[in-house]
Scaffold this motif. Structure first.
Motif, PDB file in Angstrom:
ATOM      1  N   LEU A  84       0.846  -1.192   0.000  1.00 31.08           N
ATOM      2  CA  LEU A  84       0.000   0.000   0.000  1.00 31.08           C
ATOM      3  C   LEU A  84       0.885   1.246   0.000  1.00 31.08           C
ATOM      4  CD1 LEU A  84      -2.708  -1.081   2.611  1.00 31.08           C
ATOM      5  CD2 LEU A  84      -2.871  -1.129   0.123  1.00 31.08           C
ATOM      6  N   ILE A  85       0.519   2.208  -0.818  1.00 40.05           N
ATOM      7  CA  ILE A  85       1.342   3.408  -0.991  1.00 40.05           C
ATOM      8  C   ILE A  85       0.828   4.512  -0.081  1.00 40.05           C
ATOM      9  CG2 ILE A  85       2.176   5.117  -2.644  1.00 40.05           C
ATOM     10  CD1 ILE A  85       1.703   3.054  -4.838  1.00 40.05           C
ATOM     11  N   PRO A  86       1.655   5.002   0.853  1.00 39.89           N
ATOM     12  CA  PRO A  86       1.214   6.090   1.743  1.00 39.89           C
ATOM     13  C   PRO A  86       0.850   7.335   0.938  1.00 39.89           C
ATOM     14  CG  PRO A  86       3.249   5.086   2.533  1.00 39.89           C
ATOM     15  CD  PRO A  86       3.015   4.537   1.168  1.00 39.89           C
ATOM     16  N   GLY A  87      -0.239   7.957   1.334  1.00 38.96           N
ATOM     17  CA  GLY A  87      -0.685   9.150   0.655  1.00 38.96           C
ATOM     18  C   GLY A  87      -1.506   8.903  -0.585  1.00 38.96           C
ATOM     19  N   GLU A  88      -1.460   7.678  -1.111  1.00 32.54           N
ATOM     20  CA  GLU A  88      -2.240   7.337  -2.313  1.00 32.54           C
ATOM     21  C   GLU A  88      -3.345   6.346  -1.992  1.00 32.54           C
ATOM     22  OE1 GLU A  88      -1.533   5.333  -6.728  1.00 32.54           O
ATOM     23  OE2 GLU A  88       0.121   6.324  -5.696  1.00 32.54           O
ATOM     24  N   ASP A  89      -3.018   5.310  -1.220  1.00 33.58           N
ATOM     25  CA  ASP A  89      -4.005   4.292  -0.844  1.00 33.58           C
ATOM     26  C   ASP A  89      -4.584   4.611   0.529  1.00 33.58           C
ATOM     27  OD1 ASP A  89      -3.567   2.784  -3.205  1.00 33.58           O
ATOM     28  OD2 ASP A  89      -1.745   1.956  -2.320  1.00 33.58           O
ATOM     29  N   VAL A  90      -4.984   5.853   0.724  1.00 35.01           N
ATOM     30  CA  VAL A  90      -5.539   6.269   2.012  1.00 35.01           C
ATOM     31  C   VAL A  90      -6.910   5.611   2.196  1.00 35.01           C
ATOM     32  CG1 VAL A  90      -6.304   8.221   3.397  1.00 35.01           C
ATOM     33  CG2 VAL A  90      -4.322   8.457   1.884  1.00 35.01           C
ATOM     34  N   GLY A  91      -7.106   5.005   3.359  1.00 43.46           N
ATOM     35  CA  GLY A  91      -8.368   4.333   3.640  1.00 43.46           C
ATOM     36  C   GLY A  91      -8.408   2.887   3.211  1.00 43.46           C
ATOM     37  N   THR A  92      -7.412   2.415   2.460  1.00 38.86           N
ATOM     38  CA  THR A  92      -7.337   1.018   2.036  1.00 38.86           C
ATOM     39  C   THR A  92      -6.487   0.232   3.022  1.00 38.86           C
ATOM     40  OG1 THR A  92      -7.526   1.664  -0.283  1.00 38.86           O
ATOM     41  CG2 THR A  92      -6.700  -0.539   0.165  1.00 38.86           C
ATOM     42  N   ALA A  93      -6.967  -0.926   3.426  1.00 36.18           N
ATOM     43  CA  ALA A  93      -6.266  -1.713   4.446  1.00 36.18           C
ATOM     44  C   ALA A  93      -6.403  -3.193   4.145  1.00 36.18           C
ATOM     45  CB  ALA A  93      -6.816  -1.408   5.839  1.00 36.18           C
ATOM     46  N   VAL A  94      -5.478  -3.963   4.672  1.00 32.92           N
ATOM     47  CA  VAL A  94      -5.535  -5.430   4.622  1.00 32.92           C
ATOM     48  C   VAL A  94      -6.005  -5.905   5.989  1.00 32.92           C
ATOM     49  CG1 VAL A  94      -4.243  -7.542   4.192  1.00 32.92           C
ATOM     50  CG2 VAL A  94      -3.624  -5.447   2.981  1.00 32.92           C
ATOM     51  N   THR A  95      -7.009  -6.768   6.005  1.00 29.90           N
ATOM     52  CA  THR A  95      -7.620  -7.182   7.264  1.00 29.90           C
ATOM     53  C   THR A  95      -7.647  -8.698   7.389  1.00 29.90           C
ATOM     54  OG1 THR A  95      -9.865  -7.258   6.351  1.00 29.90           O
ATOM     55  CG2 THR A  95      -9.099  -5.142   7.207  1.00 29.90           C
ATOM     56  N   VAL A  96      -7.684  -9.149   8.625  1.00 27.15           N
ATOM     57  CA  VAL A  96      -7.815 -10.571   8.960  1.00 27.15           C
ATOM     58  C   VAL A  96      -8.897 -10.689  10.029  1.00 27.15           C
ATOM     59  CG1 VAL A  96      -6.693 -12.593   9.959  1.00 27.15           C
ATOM     60  CG2 VAL A  96      -5.432 -11.116   8.381  1.00 27.15           C
ATOM     61  N   GLY A  97      -9.811 -11.639   9.851  1.00 19.77           N
ATOM     62  CA  GLY A  97     -10.823 -11.903  10.862  1.00 19.77           C
ATOM     63  C   GLY A  97     -12.185 -11.313  10.570  1.00 19.77           C
ATOM     64  N   PHE A  98     -12.335 -10.558   9.487  1.00 23.91           N
ATOM     65  CA  PHE A  98     -13.616  -9.929   9.198  1.00 23.91           C
ATOM     66  C   PHE A  98     -14.582 -10.895   8.525  1.00 23.91           C
ATOM     67  CE2 PHE A  98     -11.228  -6.290  10.246  1.00 23.91           C
ATOM     68  CZ  PHE A  98     -12.096  -5.239  10.465  1.00 23.91           C
TER      69      PHE A  98
ATOM     70  N   ARG B 118     -11.833  -0.992   1.968  1.00 18.62           N
ATOM     71  CA  ARG B 118     -11.731   0.459   1.824  1.00 18.62           C
ATOM     72  C   ARG B 118     -12.737   1.059   2.800  1.00 18.62           C
ATOM     73  NH1 ARG B 118     -12.897   2.141  -3.876  1.00 18.62           N
ATOM     74  NH2 ARG B 118     -11.722   4.007  -3.325  1.00 18.62           N
ATOM     75  N   SER B 119     -12.224   1.696   3.827  1.00 20.70           N
ATOM     76  CA  SER B 119     -13.086   2.155   4.913  1.00 20.70           C
ATOM     77  C   SER B 119     -13.945   3.329   4.469  1.00 20.70           C
ATOM     78  CB  SER B 119     -12.243   2.556   6.127  1.00 20.70           C
ATOM     79  OG  SER B 119     -11.356   3.601   5.787  1.00 20.70           O
ATOM     80  N   HIS B 120     -15.149   3.400   5.050  1.00 20.39           N
ATOM     81  CA  HIS B 120     -16.025   4.543   4.812  1.00 20.39           C
ATOM     82  C   HIS B 120     -15.418   5.790   5.449  1.00 20.39           C
ATOM     83  CE1 HIS B 120     -19.229   2.266   2.997  1.00 20.39           C
ATOM     84  NE2 HIS B 120     -19.286   1.441   4.025  1.00 20.39           N
ATOM     85  N   TYR B 121     -15.635   6.901   4.798  1.00 24.14           N
ATOM     86  CA  TYR B 121     -15.089   8.170   5.297  1.00 24.14           C
ATOM     87  C   TYR B 121     -16.234   9.070   5.738  1.00 24.14           C
ATOM     88  CZ  TYR B 121     -12.839  12.742   5.300  1.00 24.14           C
ATOM     89  OH  TYR B 121     -12.392  13.982   5.654  1.00 24.14           O
ATOM     90  N   VAL B 122     -16.229   9.433   7.019  1.00 22.18           N
ATOM     91  CA  VAL B 122     -17.211  10.359   7.568  1.00 22.18           C
ATOM     92  C   VAL B 122     -16.461  11.638   7.922  1.00 22.18           C
ATOM     93  CG1 VAL B 122     -19.024  10.710   9.274  1.00 22.18           C
ATOM     94  CG2 VAL B 122     -18.500   8.393   8.488  1.00 22.18           C
ATOM     95  N   ALA B 123     -16.743  12.720   7.206  1.00 21.74           N
ATOM     96  CA  ALA B 123     -15.966  13.950   7.327  1.00 21.74           C
ATOM     97  C   ALA B 123     -16.192  14.608   8.678  1.00 21.74           C
ATOM     98  CB  ALA B 123     -16.328  14.913   6.202  1.00 21.74           C
TER      99      ALA B 123
END
Length: 719
Positions: free
Chosen positions: A570-584, A593-598
């Motif tokens: 994942l590229i910092p500053g470009e893939d903001v909000g994108t994550a790799v998860t285990v257990g979901f 890609r997480s939801h963004y609530v401003a």
């Protein structure tokens, strides 16, 4: 003299063949046949050496022939034609039989997907039934053909005679009676003449057309051997089909894989390349000596070969299929751009015991964040999107009026300030005072989980976990979510770090059944900053962009980086909000890609405060809570809403939209659940063109029938 260390030439089967050095007793010219050499009896050379010289010389001649441009061209185009003919034959066979269904059933059975096996069995049955019906109709048509031809001939002749009779009445000449029949006969004669002229050239050209079609298909599918292709040929396709995947793997520079390909290895596709969300999924059994870890070591090269970014290519090994490469390739750019709005942004409630929508998966499916019997570990470098995920999780939690939320932030930031009116506690700072407050909270949680265990025995008996009904009965059992942000400051504190680690592990081990959820957030997920026992007891692990494999495995678990489950791409500053998860989910990992609530401090938009105000309306001031009754989902109304103006829609699309509309009610639904809900109303899905569809007309009729029944019930006099 030939260099003994000259590079190897590929043999006829693809096996490397060493260059042939000059042998004692042979002529000095390379083209001199071995039979002109001095006999072995005179040179003292053994017969087996003479035989080896002849074999090596023959191989050298074969290599020279294969390197000739004309020979390569002939082999390439012949392989195109033969391979294309094979593919066309297979396609024709698949279209006329249930071979494709059987192949998909075997793949689904190998993957352990029983539901998919049943679906393909049903499709195969429907295909055989339709084929049988067509054959019966053709047989009946053949039986009825003579009668139909006789009727048609008699009708045609009668019509022509009537027409001739009318002409005769007009002209007064009786010879005009047969004029229409003669005209038809002349027309048939001209058609026959033209057919005789065209037939022979068309008949001779059909084989050429067939060869051209086979050559075209073979060229598109790259059926020629690699050594016969032009040296500068590089035709990479954006669609990662089987040919593109094999070509990408063969150019990774993995020696055992290259050797297997040269030796004629034929891949076994456990699951052929199929569409899966915004991407493509396939499963391939790797040859002996090649591991998935080797492929993961070349992930960046693999992504380049498939015309993708590293974050868009995910090679892993399924737990139940060792030795198999499970590859998911996203569409170009599908993991960039804005995420869908948070589903609860303007309306809706949350049940702590069902979870909170926090993100969408790499396939575009909604991801629910579990709270009951779950603990969280969220990490990544600064600015990678950790706060967005945690804020969405907490906003969902406070929308359940039963839930208490506390936040201990070992830093000075404003991320949690908008939630403060609804939080039971908000502590900010990295000084000793704030660290002590966090440790005190852990001590209190340790005592509380023990007390809750005793209360559970009193309320529900032994081996009982907390339920919503039990939480409503006793305020002491209401669920609790506690966040420890920048938790590395807590665990690395010289005075309180060791005690905090011990308390955290004790609480996490006992909190699973008692309705206490811990959320750990850090930018420094290492073995020193996060105790291993804390990570081991965490059910939901989230890794945003991290700097190295140490941080990755500190968040996701030991060995995850080697297994391909890594956030280092994942590229910092470009893939903001994108994550790799285990257990979901039940999958080995998920890219989300997480939801963004401003928040108000960001771009002048405040979406958090309205949600907090909605949450505040759910209870009175103080410790007395109002628990609103949760309305049951109305499947007919919800299906009608997601259909909109569409006359019909694919069942999977309906389920996807239902999950987006009401995740808590429909997220885990499948086609069987939808059918069971709609069947009592006569509005269940149906098959059209082999695809399961939901009809808007059926849904509307079911709603109208239900309204009519309700009106009749209201009009019935009381007895």
């Amino acid at each position: 003299m030939t260099d003994l260390h000259a590079p190897a030439h590929p043999g006829a089967s693809g096996t490397p063949v060493p260059a042939v050095p000059e042998q004692p007793g042979t002529a000095g010219t390379p083209g001199t046949p071995a039979r002109d050499a001095v006999p072995a009896e005179k040179t003292g050379e053994p017969k087996r050496n003479r035989r080896r010289v002849r074999i090596d010389h023959l191989r050298h001649v074969v290599v020279e022939v294969r390197e000739h441009a004309g020979y390569r061209t002939v082999v390439r185009h012949a392989a195109y034609t033969a391979g294309g003919a094979r593919l066309l034959t297979r396609r024709a066979w698949d279209s006329r039989t249930t071979a494709r269904h059987e192949r998909m059933m075997r793949a689904a059975e190998a993957a352990g997907n029983e539901e998919l096996v049943r679906q393909w069995e049903q499709r195969a049955y429907a295909y055989r039934f339709a084929r049988h019906r067509r054959r019966v109709e053709l047989l009946q048509m053949a039986i009825n053909a003579p009668k139909a031809i006789g009727y048609a001939t008699a009708t045609g002749v009668g019509t022509l005679l009537i027409l001739g009779f009318l002409i005769t009445l007009g002209t007064g000449d009786t010879s005009d009676l047969l004029t229409p029949i003669e005209a038809v006969v002349d027309f048939v004669g001209w058609v026959s003449f033209l057919a005789s002229v065209i037939w022979e050239p068309a008949l001779y050209s059909l084989p050429l057309i067939a060869l051209g079609a086979a050559w075209t298909v073979g060229r598109r599918q790259h059926t020629a051997p690699a050594w016969a292709l032009p040296a500068d040929a590089e035709d990479r396709d954006v669609v990662p089909d089987e040919g593109a995947i094999i070509k990408a793997l063969s150019n990774l520079g993995i020696a055992p894989l290259n050797k297997a390909i040269k030796d004629g290895w034929q891949p076994r596709w456990v699951s052929p390349t199929t569409r899966s969300g915004p991407g493509w999924h396939t499963q391939l059994q790797l040859p002996m000596g090649v591991t998935v870890e080797m492929v993961n070591g070349k992930k960046k090269v693999l992504a380049h070969n498939l015309l993708r970014k590293p974050v868009e290519v995910w090679p892993t090994e399924p737990p139940k299929l060792p030795g198999t490469l499970d590859l998911w390739v996203a569409d170009q750019g599908s993991l960039s751009g804005p995420t869908p709005p948070w589903p609860l942004l303007t309306e809706g409630t949350v049940d702590y015991f069902k979870g909170v929508p926090v993100a969408v998966s790499q396939r575009g499916e909604p991801i629910m964040g579990k709270l009951m019997a779950a603990n969280w570990m969220v990490g990544g470098i600064m600015g990678s999107g950790k706060s967005s995920l945690v804020i969405a999780l907490l906003l969902g939690a406070i929308l359940d009026p039963l839930v208490d939320v506390e936040a201990y932030v070992m830093a000075y930031n404003v991320d949690y300030d908008p939630l403060k009116p609804r939080l039971r506690a908000l502590v900010k700072g990295d000084e000793d005072e704030q660290i002590e407050a966090a440790v005190h909270a852990l001590r209190r949680l340790r005592d509380e989980v023990t007390e809750r265990g005793k209360l559970l025995e009193e309320l529900g008996g032994d081996n009982t976990k907390l339920t919503r009904e039990l939480a409503q009965k006793d305020p002491r059992m209401r669920p609790k979510v506690v966040v420890f942000d920048e938790c590395h400051e807590l665990f690395m504190h010289k005075e309180h770090g060791k005690e905090a680690a011990e308390l955290a592990v004790k609480v996490m081990k006992k909190a699973r059944k008692t309705g206490i959820t811990l959320v750990w957030v850090t930018v420094s997920p290492t073995a020193d900053s996060i105790p291993r026992d804390v990570t081991r007891n965490t059910s939901h692990r989230v890794a945003f962009a991290v700097g190295d494999h140490v941080a990755n495995d500190g968040l996701l678990g030991s060995g995850k980086h080697k297994a391909g489950v890594t956030a280092t791409t994942l590229i910092p500053g470009e893939d903001v909000g994108t994550a790799v998860t285990v257990g979901f989910t039940n999958k080995p990992f998920e890219v989300i890609r997480s939801h963004y609530v401003a928040r108000e401090a960001e771009k002048g938009v405040d979406e958090v405060t309205p949600v907090v105000k909605r949450a505040l309306k759910a209870y009175k001031v103080g410790d007395v809570w109002e628990v609103p009754e949760t309305a049951a989902a109305d499947v007919l109304t919800d299906v009608a809403a997601v259909l909109g103006d569409e006359p019909r829609m694919l069942t999977q699309e309906v389920l996807h939209r239902l999950a987006e509309r009401n995740p808590s009610a429909y997220l885990e639904w499948g086609p069987t659940d939808l059918k069971a809900a709609l069947e009592p109303y006569g509005a269940e899905q149906y098959k059209s063109g082999g695809k399961s569809m939901v009809s808007r007309t059926r849904i509307q009729e079911a709603i109208l029938d239900r309204l009519a029944e309700a009106d009749e019930d209201e009009g019935d006099p009381e007895i």
